[in-house]
Write an enzyme that holds these catalytic residues in place. Sequence first.
Site, PDB file in Angstrom:
ATOM      1  CG  ASN A 211       3.874   1.977   1.194  1.00 32.20           C
ATOM      2  OD1 ASN A 211       4.972   2.467   1.369  1.00 32.20           O
ATOM      3  ND2 ASN A 211       3.006   2.450   0.296  1.00 32.20           N
ATOM      4  CG  ASP A 281      -1.518  -1.062  -6.031  1.00 33.80           C
ATOM      5  OD1 ASP A 281      -0.921  -0.203  -6.716  1.00 33.80           O
ATOM      6  OD2 ASP A 281      -1.052  -2.191  -5.774  1.00 33.80           O
TER       7      ASP A 281
END
Length: 405
Positions: A211, A281
């Site tokens: 990310n 996640d």
Amino acid sequence: MTSKNILLAITGGISAYKSAILARLLIKNGHQVRVMMTPSACEFITPLTLQALTGNEVHTDLLDAQAEKGMGHIELAKWADLIVIAPASANTIGKLANGLADNLVTNVILATTAPVMLAPAMNQAMWGNAIVQDNLAKLARFGFTIIAPDSGEQACGDVGAGRLPEPETLCEQISQFLTIKNTAQTLAGKTVVITAGATLEPIDPVRYLSNHSTGKMGYALAKACVSAGAKVVLVAGVKVNLPTPLGVEKRTIGTADEMLQACLQVCEKADIFIATAAVADFKVANIATQKLKKTADNDGLTLHLVKNPDVLATISTTYPHLLTVGFAAETQDVENYAKGKLIAKNLDMIAVNDVSDKTIGFGSDDNAMTVFFASEYGLDKVNLAKMSKGNIAKSLVECIANLLK
Ligand SMILES: Cc1cc2nc3c(=O)[nH]c(=O)nc-3n(C[C@H](O)[C@H](O)[C@H](O)COP(=O)(O)O)c2cc1C
């Protein structure tokens, strides 16, 4: 930053040329800079260069007929608010560790009551030598502040640790040191573990899922915690490209699993856990052992993802003694989500920002946050208006110190 008298000591190393730029940067930051050099340093860079840059006479001789009473070294030792040895050669480090005083630099350092920072710089094998490391450990015990060297290609062609950090980094660490001296020690005696940056989940040997987190907020917090007197361990993603703040112990990790293992290890003896990292996640269930190839008969690729461990929740459950601080970056219904996370993960405090605003958050130098506290503290939320991440970090440290009270 208030102006200080900084005495820059240059010793004989190939990186002595960087000291000239450091002297300029310190002057630019408003400090008075005087320079002293070992005879060997004068072989690498001329005193004339430093005299021209600082506008002050450069001191190279122990015997100073110009000085009142002929004791220039004592005058210099008293003048300095801070002495910075950059670069610090293995030879000078060895002399200082053993109390030797055979030139101006070593005499001044023995004679001063000012704090001394030193930036070792040498060939990687010299840096790895146990004698050098033992000398540095001894100097650290005597209160010297050691600036960690950089790693990379060296002038001699070797690759490894021992490079003098760039002058901008040295200047930044000196500013940080002076800030520490002027900051209330609200976290004195506390150990803080901070996670920062993005995790990286491999797909195959060359690709990964990650990310946009740069680690800036975590690094700013690490600096603010050190300034407030804490011992800080930073568990940072491998993609973070920021200089390690002065006095911070850094552990580098790749995946969320590695981050959890590192945190479990270092949090056992910590007091505060701050989770700023953007932990993935999900991870890839079956990481390909060979690079995945495009084939003519296949237009798509399906990755099977499985949940990663929740680093923050696992740490707050495993170590209930910790004061835990979470971060949330949300794009909608920011307040409700943050309060839910505070309860679900059993946190003491959560700082939340709205990342739909592109002028703050990921990669930006600024941030604006709202801080919520666990209900048992009976505290109202705190709004931190848009400001630099450094100032946000200082405000967050104030919030944490307030909870410790
Ligand atoms: C070309 C050259 C480069 C050197 N670079 C370094 C260096 O980067 N770090 C170091 O510790 N010593 C280095 N040395 C060795 C020091 O100059 C030597 O140990 C000297 O005695 C240091 O003296 P001083 O500590 O009084 O300045 C180098 C020597 C030469 C000839």
